[in-house]
Motif scaffolding. Structure first.
Motif, PDB file in Angstrom:
ATOM      1  N   ASN A 432      34.281  38.269  36.936  1.00 33.96           N
ATOM      2  CA  ASN A 432      34.052  39.527  37.292  1.00 33.96           C
ATOM      3  C   ASN A 432      35.092  40.439  36.324  1.00 33.96           C
ATOM      4  N   ALA A 433      36.223  40.353  36.399  1.00 28.21           N
ATOM      5  CA  ALA A 433      37.239  41.220  35.676  1.00 28.21           C
ATOM      6  C   ALA A 433      36.459  41.485  34.355  1.00 28.21           C
ATOM      7  N   VAL A 434      36.064  40.421  33.493  1.00 34.19           N
ATOM      8  CA  VAL A 434      35.721  40.667  32.265  1.00 34.19           C
ATOM      9  C   VAL A 434      34.276  41.381  32.375  1.00 34.19           C
ATOM     10  N   GLU A 435      33.132  40.630  33.181  1.00 41.57           N
ATOM     11  CA  GLU A 435      32.012  41.149  33.030  1.00 41.57           C
ATOM     12  C   GLU A 435      31.795  42.551  33.457  1.00 41.57           C
ATOM     13  N   TRP A 436      32.750  43.093  34.368  1.00 42.88           N
ATOM     14  CA  TRP A 436      32.667  44.440  34.714  1.00 42.88           C
ATOM     15  C   TRP A 436      33.733  45.207  33.923  1.00 42.88           C
ATOM     16  N   SER A 437      34.435  44.764  33.134  1.00 41.73           N
ATOM     17  CA  SER A 437      35.345  45.517  32.275  1.00 41.73           C
ATOM     18  C   SER A 437      36.543  46.290  33.235  1.00 41.73           C
ATOM     19  N   LEU A 438      36.891  45.419  33.960  1.00 45.53           N
ATOM     20  CA  LEU A 438      38.021  46.039  34.647  1.00 45.53           C
ATOM     21  C   LEU A 438      39.461  46.045  34.145  1.00 45.53           C
ATOM     22  N   TYR A 439      39.653  47.341  34.101  1.00 46.94           N
ATOM     23  CA  TYR A 439      41.072  47.508  33.474  1.00 46.94           C
ATOM     24  C   TYR A 439      41.394  46.751  32.164  1.00 46.94           C
ATOM     25  N   ASN A 440      40.413  46.909  31.170  1.00 44.10           N
ATOM     26  CA  ASN A 440      40.204  46.573  30.017  1.00 44.10           C
ATOM     27  C   ASN A 440      40.482  44.659  29.692  1.00 44.10           C
ATOM     28  N   PHE A 441      39.823  44.225  30.725  1.00 49.84           N
ATOM     29  CA  PHE A 441      39.501  42.786  30.587  1.00 49.84           C
ATOM     30  C   PHE A 441      37.930  42.917  30.192  1.00 49.84           C
ATOM     31  N   ARG A 442      37.817  42.573  28.848  1.00 51.38           N
ATOM     32  CA  ARG A 442      36.748  42.464  28.201  1.00 51.38           C
ATOM     33  C   ARG A 442      36.458  41.354  27.407  1.00 51.38           C
ATOM     34  N   PHE A 443      35.235  41.141  27.139  1.00 54.37           N
ATOM     35  CA  PHE A 443      34.912  39.761  26.263  1.00 54.37           C
ATOM     36  C   PHE A 443      35.613  40.035  24.907  1.00 54.37           C
ATOM     37  N   THR A 444      35.833  41.223  24.371  1.00 53.51           N
ATOM     38  CA  THR A 444      36.295  41.470  23.127  1.00 53.51           C
ATOM     39  C   THR A 444      38.046  41.588  23.123  1.00 53.51           C
ATOM     40  N   GLU A 445      38.612  41.040  24.174  1.00 54.08           N
ATOM     41  CA  GLU A 445      40.109  41.508  24.377  1.00 54.08           C
ATOM     42  C   GLU A 445      40.854  40.054  24.307  1.00 54.08           C
ATOM     43  N   PRO A 446      40.978  39.456  23.670  1.00 56.02           N
ATOM     44  CA  PRO A 446      41.328  38.052  23.766  1.00 56.02           C
ATOM     45  C   PRO A 446      42.962  38.130  24.215  1.00 56.02           C
ATOM     46  N   ASP A 447      43.560  39.337  23.996  1.00 54.66           N
ATOM     47  CA  ASP A 447      45.037  39.383  24.603  1.00 54.66           C
ATOM     48  C   ASP A 447      45.036  39.384  26.012  1.00 54.66           C
ATOM     49  N   TYR A 448      44.002  39.754  26.860  1.00 57.39           N
ATOM     50  CA  TYR A 448      43.934  39.786  28.361  1.00 57.39           C
ATOM     51  C   TYR A 448      43.510  38.389  28.886  1.00 57.39           C
ATOM     52  N   SER A 449      44.547  37.544  28.912  1.00 54.02           N
ATOM     53  CA  SER A 449      44.273  36.258  29.425  1.00 54.02           C
ATOM     54  C   SER A 449      44.093  36.364  30.907  1.00 54.02           C
TER      55      SER A 449
END
Length: 518
Positions: A432-449
């Motif tokens: 959900n954090a990725v799907e909803w782009s919560l605080y920079n958690f995005r598909f395209t942000e591999p640094d956000y583990s």
């Protein structure tokens, strides 16, 4: 206020204007005129006084002048001309103004109620009262004096409070009534270090009378009592083993975003009792191909944390500094889902009291979505146990053996133990954090583990971001007021979305919400 005058002198002091705003005080005498006053001299504002200006005349009582006074210094007052009726004797005197301003404050997350009424002292004057509860008092007007725009920004970059009229009155999680007409409810909404949030509340009657007060939002000292239910509710230890004050986190992050600080505290307590947490939670949508398109989308967008039989993903490695995970360790190697379920079965999946598996719809889905295969297996062993006294342990041992030895073939796959997992005191899922782009958690942000969700920097920020996402998705004006469901009703509706698999989940969170009021 304190009037500062030369020491070791006697003074004559009287109020010229502002009779209703307070009294002078000296030597135990509280009145509007004092002859032979001595230090210290105070002006004491009346507790029910509105804002205004008091004019005070101060005269020096000097032995060389009091016996031979000049008419220049004498003021003969007539009844009603000034606040006092005496003749002012001093030759040497000075007039000064005292500004009386009643300060209205409201804590972040706290409710206050207000009414308008006509003053008992000044005929025709409309005043606003701050009340102790949601009931009209002492002549409060029973008509709507607030209109559509009762609250405006006095200072700050946002409207510092939430307001509503005639919405449900909540006690705990129970609606006890509707606000009476003429009342308005304000809740402290925004607070941020280094910023000031003040609002003006204005009442207007149909005949054109108007009154207003200015209210400042202040930081709470704490959220709830220190030890309700004999549990410490202030400190928590993060995933690094460092202690923190959870009140400060809740107040700081919630105050910036307009969320009551008691809500994240209630949420975190319901989920994990403030402990950092990690749970592998198999999802039917991804790992059981219930929604192949969703799975394909998630895996094709550059996600670097997909676990294969060869490794844990090419993104950031699993952290080795997250030393405080009291309930379950990370899965550090590619592991079959059945092995993880078996490992955590007793602590996570089985409710021995009710003899059911928890979270059936997520954890053990079958072909029809019923999720009963492990539950049925457990019950079969339990009912067929050779010794009823040891039936529970017998069933437990056998179902875990079935999982570990892959006899429950449905779970014979490599678990997505990083991306299909929940983290932190709120048990938010990485998906959900990725799907909803919560605080920079995005598909395209591999640094956000995924594991960064367990770190304090991200926990509260992603939580408040999730709230705003859900509100916007449900077409509720998050920055608005007078919500259709009311204030608590809207937060309760949000909580129903957090864990829809548990019918009473939102009720429990709202009970804690009440417990943690600032």
């Amino acid at each position: 206020m304190i009037v500062e005058l030369p020491a070791e002198q006697q003074f004559e002091i009287g109020m010229l204007e502002g009779c209703l705003l307070g009294k002078l005080s000296s030597g135990g005498t509280d009145t509007n005129y004092i002859n032979n006053a001595t230090q210290p001299i105070y002006f004491i504002a009346d507790s029910s006084a509105d804002s205004g200006v008091v004019k005070i005349r101060v005269g020096l009582k000097d032995s060389s002048t009091t016996g031979n006074r000049s008419n220049k210094g004498q003021i003969t007052t007539e009844a009603g001309e000034y606040c006092f009726l005496n003749t002012f004797e001093s030759v040497i005197y000075k007039d000064a103004e005292v500004k009386v301003e009643k300060k209205y404050e409201i804590l972040l997350g706290v409710t206050k109620y207000y009414q308008a009424r006509y003053s008992d002292v000044i005929a025709g004057k409309l005043v606003i009262d701050e009340l102790s509860g949601p009931n009209l008092w002492n002549g409060g007007l029973t008509s709507d004096v607030w209109g559509d725009y009762p609250v405006t920004i006095e200072e700050g970059d946002k409207l510092g409070v939430y307001w509503e009229k005639e919405k449900p009155v909540w006690e705990g999680t129970t609606v006890t009534g509707i606000l009476e007409k003429g009342l308005i409810r304000l809740v402290g909404r925004y607070w941020e270090e280094g910023k000031t949030y003040k609002v003006k509340l204005t009442a207007r009657t149909q005949n054109g009378d108007e009154a207003s007060i200015v209210i400042e939002v202040k930081k709470p000292g704490k959220l709830g009592t220190d030890k309700p239910l004999n549990i410490t509710y202030i400190d928590f230890v993060d995933v690094f083993g460092q202690p923190h004050n959870i009140n400060e986190y809740c107040i700081t992050e919630s105050g910036k975003e307009g969320i009551p600080p008691q809500l994240p505290k209630a949420q975190a307590f319901k989920e994990t009792k403030f402990k950092p947490q990690y749970r592998y939670e198999p999802w039917k949508d991804i790992e059981f191909n219930k929604k192949p398109d969703k799975k394909e989308t998630f895996f094709k967008t550059g996600n670097t944390f997909v676990v294969t039989e060869y490794g844990m993903g090419s993104g950031k490695p699993l952290p080795n500094n997250h030393i405080n995970l009291p309930e379950a360790d990370y899965v550090y190697h590619p592991t079959k889902a059945s092995k993880i379920i078996a490992r955590d079965f007793t602590s996570r999946y089985w409710d021995s009291k009710n003899r059911v598996c928890v979270n059936d719809n997520k954890v053990m889905p079958d072909g029809t979505g019923g999720g009963r295969d492990i539950t049925d297996r457990f019950k079969y062993y339990y009912d067929s146990a050779p010794n009823k006294k040891t039936a529970y342990q017998y069933a437990l041992d056998n179902v875990i053996s079935d999982l570990e030895n892959l006899r429950l073939d449905r779970y014979n796959f490599i678990a997505q133990s990083r991306i299909v997992a929940s983290y932190n005191p709120f048990q938010q899922t990485f998906f959900n954090a990725v799907e909803w782009s919560l605080y920079n958690f995005r598909f395209t942000e591999p640094d956000y583990s995924p594991e960064m969700l367990n770190e304090p920097e991200h926990q509260f920020k992603t939580y408040v971001s999730r709230i705003k996402y859900v509100f916007n998705k449900k077409v509720i004006d998050f920055d608005g007021n007078n919500w259709a469901l009311g204030y608590e009703g809207s937060w309760e509706a949000y909580e129903k979305t957090y864990n829809p698999g548990q019918s009473s989940y939102h009720i429990k969170v709202m009970e804690y919400y009440k417990l943690f009021e600032p």
